[in-house]
Design an enzyme around this catalytic site. Sequence first.
Site, PDB file in Angstrom:
ATOM      1  N   PHE A 184      12.195   6.768  -4.543  1.00 44.85           N
ATOM      2  CA  PHE A 184      12.850   6.155  -5.548  1.00 44.85           C
ATOM      3  C   PHE A 184      12.737   6.846  -6.900  1.00 44.85           C
ATOM      4  CE2 PHE A 184       9.459   4.412  -7.162  1.00 44.85           C
ATOM      5  CZ  PHE A 184       8.799   4.411  -8.496  1.00 44.85           C
ATOM      6  N   LYS A 200      17.611  11.323   4.599  1.00 45.70           N
ATOM      7  CA  LYS A 200      17.112   9.650   4.242  1.00 45.70           C
ATOM      8  C   LYS A 200      17.083   9.036   2.864  1.00 45.70           C
ATOM      9  CE  LYS A 200      15.370   6.279   4.297  1.00 45.70           C
ATOM     10  NZ  LYS A 200      14.991   5.256   3.258  1.00 45.70           N
ATOM     11  N   GLU A 222      15.875   3.736  -0.012  1.00 40.99           N
ATOM     12  CA  GLU A 222      17.172   2.296   0.133  1.00 40.99           C
ATOM     13  C   GLU A 222      17.540   1.430  -1.226  1.00 40.99           C
ATOM     14  OE1 GLU A 222      14.594   2.841   1.398  1.00 40.99           O
ATOM     15  OE2 GLU A 222      13.823   1.480   1.752  1.00 40.99           O
ATOM     16  N   SER A 224       4.660   7.364  -0.696  1.00 38.45           N
ATOM     17  CA  SER A 224       3.923   7.499  -1.120  1.00 38.45           C
ATOM     18  C   SER A 224       2.807   7.744  -0.333  1.00 38.45           C
ATOM     19  CB  SER A 224       3.870   5.510  -0.766  1.00 38.45           C
ATOM     20  OG  SER A 224       4.354   5.237   0.230  1.00 38.45           O
ATOM     21  N   CYS A 244       4.700  11.766  -9.417  1.00 39.94           N
ATOM     22  CA  CYS A 244       3.688  11.699  -9.086  1.00 39.94           C
ATOM     23  C   CYS A 244       2.677  12.854  -9.626  1.00 39.94           C
ATOM     24  CB  CYS A 244       4.493  12.269  -7.736  1.00 39.94           C
ATOM     25  SG  CYS A 244       4.961  14.695  -7.692  1.00 39.94           S
ATOM     26  N   GLU A 287      -3.054   4.517  -7.096  1.00 40.77           N
ATOM     27  CA  GLU A 287      -1.512   5.096  -7.988  1.00 40.77           C
ATOM     28  C   GLU A 287      -1.403   3.856  -8.556  1.00 40.77           C
ATOM     29  OE1 GLU A 287       1.337   7.123  -5.847  1.00 40.77           O
ATOM     30  OE2 GLU A 287       1.236   8.011  -7.462  1.00 40.77           O
TER      31      GLU A 287
HETATM   32  P1  NAD Z   1       7.624   4.942  -0.043  1.00 36.54           P
HETATM   33  O1  NAD Z   1       6.162   5.795   0.621  1.00 36.54           O
HETATM   34  O2  NAD Z   1       7.889   3.730  -0.532  1.00 36.54           O
HETATM   35  O3  NAD Z   1       9.408   5.512   0.541  1.00 36.54           O
HETATM   36  C1  NAD Z   1       9.602   6.954   0.812  1.00 36.54           C
HETATM   37  C2  NAD Z   1      10.920   6.793   1.657  1.00 36.54           C
HETATM   38  O4  NAD Z   1       9.658   6.485   2.571  1.00 36.54           O
HETATM   39  C3  NAD Z   1      11.676   6.067   1.304  1.00 36.54           C
HETATM   40  O5  NAD Z   1      12.479   6.700   1.660  1.00 36.54           O
HETATM   41  C4  NAD Z   1      11.277   4.719   1.863  1.00 36.54           C
HETATM   42  O6  NAD Z   1      13.361   3.957   3.121  1.00 36.54           O
HETATM   43  C5  NAD Z   1      10.632   5.057   3.381  1.00 36.54           C
HETATM   44  N1  NAD Z   1       9.706   4.367   3.636  1.00 36.54           N
HETATM   45  C6  NAD Z   1       9.267   3.061   3.189  1.00 36.54           C
HETATM   46  N2  NAD Z   1       8.590   2.366   3.486  1.00 36.54           N
HETATM   47  C7  NAD Z   1       8.450   2.736   5.327  1.00 36.54           C
HETATM   48  C8  NAD Z   1       7.899   2.730   6.515  1.00 36.54           C
HETATM   49  N3  NAD Z   1       6.669   2.099   6.918  1.00 36.54           N
HETATM   50  N4  NAD Z   1       8.120   3.910   7.230  1.00 36.54           N
HETATM   51  C9  NAD Z   1       8.794   5.291   7.459  1.00 36.54           C
HETATM   52  N5  NAD Z   1       9.143   5.207   5.913  1.00 36.54           N
HETATM   53  C10 NAD Z   1       9.151   3.974   5.031  1.00 36.54           C
HETATM   54  O7  NAD Z   1       7.523   5.798  -1.966  1.00 36.54           O
HETATM   55  P2  NAD Z   1       8.672   5.415  -3.615  1.00 36.54           P
HETATM   56  O8  NAD Z   1       7.885   4.013  -3.915  1.00 36.54           O
HETATM   57  O9  NAD Z   1       9.866   5.454  -2.837  1.00 36.54           O
HETATM   58  O10 NAD Z   1       8.121   6.592  -4.391  1.00 36.54           O
HETATM   59  C11 NAD Z   1       6.772   6.587  -5.130  1.00 36.54           C
HETATM   60  C12 NAD Z   1       6.064   7.456  -4.183  1.00 36.54           C
HETATM   61  O11 NAD Z   1       5.882   8.682  -3.850  1.00 36.54           O
HETATM   62  C13 NAD Z   1       5.218   7.776  -5.002  1.00 36.54           C
HETATM   63  O12 NAD Z   1       3.686   7.046  -4.652  1.00 36.54           O
HETATM   64  C14 NAD Z   1       4.654   8.921  -5.140  1.00 36.54           C
HETATM   65  O13 NAD Z   1       3.624   9.708  -5.817  1.00 36.54           O
HETATM   66  C15 NAD Z   1       5.052   9.447  -4.164  1.00 36.54           C
HETATM   67  N6  NAD Z   1       5.942  11.115  -4.818  1.00 36.54           N
HETATM   68  C16 NAD Z   1       5.164  11.691  -4.326  1.00 36.54           C
HETATM   69  C17 NAD Z   1       5.653  13.258  -4.678  1.00 36.54           C
HETATM   70  C18 NAD Z   1       4.831  14.726  -5.114  1.00 36.54           C
HETATM   71  O14 NAD Z   1       5.345  15.768  -4.585  1.00 36.54           O
HETATM   72  N7  NAD Z   1       3.448  14.459  -3.700  1.00 36.54           N
HETATM   73  C19 NAD Z   1       7.468  12.841  -5.699  1.00 36.54           C
HETATM   74  C20 NAD Z   1       7.515  11.999  -5.670  1.00 36.54           C
HETATM   75  C21 NAD Z   1       7.043  10.936  -4.915  1.00 36.54           C
END
Ligand code: NAD
Length: 484
Positions: free
Chosen positions: A149, A173, A176, A226, A281, A375
């Site tokens: 997000f 994808k 959402e 994450s 991040c 985090e």
């Molecule tokens: P998230 O892991 O909740 O979601 C990321 C994606 O995974 C979304 O498209 C979501 O729909 C999907 N998703 C969520 N739960 C899922 C599940 N159980 N099974 C399969 N798919 C699932 O992450 P977020 O809250 O959208 O983003 C924040 C996180 O992203 C933070 O931890 C941040 O550090 C990380 N991030 C990392 C980087 C990097 O380059 N390392 C860059 C940006 C963000």
Amino acid sequence: MKYQQLKNYVDGRFVPSEGKPLDVYSPLSGEVISEVPLSTASEVDTAVTAAKEAFKEWSGWTIKERVQVFYRYRALLEENKDAIGSLIREENGKTSSEAVAEIEKSMEVAEFACSLPQLVGGETLEVSRGVQCQEERYPLGVVSSITPFNFPVMVPNWTIPITLALGNTMILKPSEQVPFGANKIAELLAGSGLPPGVFNVVHGDRAVVEAICDHPTIRAVSFVGSTRVAEAVYVRVTSQHKRALCMGGAKNHLIVLPDADPAMTAEDVVASFTGCAGQRCMAAATVVAVGEVDHIIEQISLEAQKVVPGENLGAIISKQAQERIEHMIADAIDGGAQPLVDGRQVVVAGKPNGYYLGPTILDHVQPEMEIAQAEVFGPVLTIIRVADFEEAMSLEAASPYGNAAAIYTSSGGWARKFSQRASAGMIGINIGVPVPREPFSFGGWHRSRFGVGDITGRSSVDFWTRLKKTTTKWSAEAGVDWMS
Ligand code: NAD
């Protein structure tokens, strides 16, 4: 509702989904602004079929032809910067300048993609007399990106221009929680002359992610999100003998030495932990205060008070995230952390239901506290006091994450020692958000990244392509000697 329900983008057209709708909130106001469909596995399959068909033609274009699309795409991003910026602001809650910065970074990745013909030429060598070996890069086929997000336009653009310019076709994808950016990207790509089916968007949640991981036609999956989900996606995709590169969460340590420039350090640390409301991040999570640095901590606190929610500080993505962060702060204070600045209870005029949290600084945090380990992903800075450089390095190395780490010092010797010893993929010397710019690549270490290589820049080319080696000999007239 301000906007009609989002559609998927498949084979060059926006199509309604049969999936259940989910409300989309604007963090700025807490209001429902639209609905996003939770698409089904069969809709993923339809998009993959379109992408597979499109691959036949697209992979046959030369790379010089393909990058023409991205010259135009870059120009359209620039032309539409303000309009897309305000949509990002509405769906994500960040400030206008942060939203526009996402588009500028996307343009930079598009520029890098346009330079790929200069980078991927391959090699030819006469390996025996009259015998030549040639190495060429080939695309993989249909690939996928799954995005978080916090950067609705920039993170999808970490992969889109590069992987498509290299000849792949793609299913995106998006999160959402922020589905608008992806559809805008689809519009701009269509306007740039990208053929139908090369880029597709399927909205949804876990079910769509799992359908992507398991689809036999999808050859590679990149994921940003994450650590918990990054690891699960990595294991699921690679266990099916497919490529995966999954970027996870972070807990970035900033080491402050007594010889650091107080004003520059304060400004930089505050910008790092409050930018994008701490939802980056690359954000500063912990200042490791080495020795006598009270004068710098004091400046950091003063600087943080200039950051005002609703003005130069954006919103938190959701009510649940806001409550989770506030609980973490309360638990840390109960456990003995000293609040220097407390951003809870802020009210933004005219936005009583927006998800806001002011900058928060907690001093004398103990390394074993939850707030020092997990985090937080909000505008919260923890300060851990240590006696010397060695203790600071042990603390940094003990983190299971390894995205970024930085040092503030005016000593070149300490800076060099730090960059050699720090256990993270992206290092800052007097820089709190050390994002490497193109052509350098973006990627962390340890539990901040699962897979080999980085997600942008030169390093990403290996992930999105495979090598073909052709060895050639002609007739005796060429004086061929295979083993010579
Ligand atoms: P998230 O892991 O909740 O979601 C990321 C994606 O995974 C979304 O498209 C979501 O729909 C999907 N998703 C969520 N739960 C899922 C599940 N159980 N099974 C399969 N798919 C699932 O992450 P977020 O809250 O959208 O983003 C924040 C996180 O992203 C933070 O931890 C941040 O550090 C990380 N991030 C990392 C980087 C990097 O380059 N390392 C860059 C940006 C963000």
